[in-house]
Scaffold this active site. Structure first.
Site, PDB file in Angstrom:
ATOM      1  N   ASN A  14       0.837  -1.205   0.000  1.00 33.64           N
ATOM      2  CA  ASN A  14       0.000   0.000   0.000  1.00 33.64           C
ATOM      3  C   ASN A  14       0.871   1.253   0.000  1.00 33.64           C
ATOM      4  O   ASN A  14       0.571   2.232  -0.678  1.00 33.64           O
ATOM      5  CB  ASN A  14      -0.940   0.024   1.203  1.00 33.64           C
ATOM      6  CG  ASN A  14      -2.049  -0.990   1.090  1.00 33.64           C
ATOM      7  OD1 ASN A  14      -2.606  -1.207   0.026  1.00 33.64           O
ATOM      8  ND2 ASN A  14      -2.380  -1.626   2.202  1.00 33.64           N
ATOM      9  N   MET A  87      -0.575  -2.922  11.564  1.00 38.56           N
ATOM     10  CA  MET A  87      -1.288  -4.006  12.237  1.00 38.56           C
ATOM     11  C   MET A  87      -1.364  -3.832  13.751  1.00 38.56           C
ATOM     12  O   MET A  87      -1.182  -4.781  14.506  1.00 38.56           O
ATOM     13  CB  MET A  87      -0.632  -5.338  11.879  1.00 38.56           C
ATOM     14  CG  MET A  87      -0.523  -5.570  10.383  1.00 38.56           C
ATOM     15  SD  MET A  87      -2.108  -5.468   9.545  1.00 38.56           S
ATOM     16  CE  MET A  87      -2.669  -7.130   9.781  1.00 38.56           C
ATOM     17  N   HIS A 106      -6.059   0.106   4.819  1.00 34.46           N
ATOM     18  CA  HIS A 106      -5.988  -1.347   4.939  1.00 34.46           C
ATOM     19  C   HIS A 106      -7.104  -1.753   5.893  1.00 34.46           C
ATOM     20  O   HIS A 106      -6.875  -2.081   7.044  1.00 34.46           O
ATOM     21  CB  HIS A 106      -4.631  -1.773   5.495  1.00 34.46           C
ATOM     22  CG  HIS A 106      -4.441  -3.264   5.486  1.00 34.46           C
ATOM     23  ND1 HIS A 106      -4.764  -4.052   6.550  1.00 34.46           N
ATOM     24  CD2 HIS A 106      -3.970  -4.086   4.535  1.00 34.46           C
ATOM     25  CE1 HIS A 106      -4.484  -5.314   6.267  1.00 34.46           C
ATOM     26  NE2 HIS A 106      -3.999  -5.348   5.051  1.00 34.46           N
TER      27      HIS A 106
END
Length: 128
Positions: A14, A87, A106
């Site tokens: 990304n 994350m 994301h």
């Protein structure tokens, strides 16, 4: 021209798209931060001449980690923060501090679909 800080945790696909598009867009990436040492996206950023930083999250409270993120982003002059495969769940305080200037590219569907391959797994489960 908006100054953007990008948060990553992995290979940076990304991020690569953001880097490729920035020459024709009203933004400039001023810093890429990863919570993972050796994340591939850091190499992508460095190759594009973008400053990078690793801020490990292990052994820190969520709030202490987010305080370090916030300080690094502000020091770099970031006006917008983009989560590009980052994350980690951010604290309420971080989200409030960057309210209206925080973009997640994301997406996940928490709590049912964490992590990677989110869209693929949603479709496989028949929830699309």
């Amino acid at each position: 021209m908006k100054k953007v800080g990008v948060l990553i945790s992995g290979r940076g696909s990304n991020l690569g798209a953001l880097i490729a598009a920035q020459s024709n867009a009203p933004y400039k990436i001023v810093l890429v931060i990863s919570n993972v040492e050796g994340a591939g996206g850091l190499e992508r950023a460095a190759a594009a001449g973008i400053a990078t930083r690793v801020i490990p999250h292990k052994g820190k409270s969520r709030e202490d980690f987010d305080t370090e993120l916030d300080a690094a982003l502000r020091l770099a002059g970031a006006q917008i923060v983009v989560l590009a495969g980052f994350m980690r769940i951010l604290s309420d305080g971080f989200a409030r501090a960057w309210e209206g200037r925080l973009i997640n590219i994301h997406p996940s569907l928490l709590p049912a679909y964490k992590g990677t391959r989110v869209h693929e797994r949603v479709i496989e489960a028949g929830e699309a």
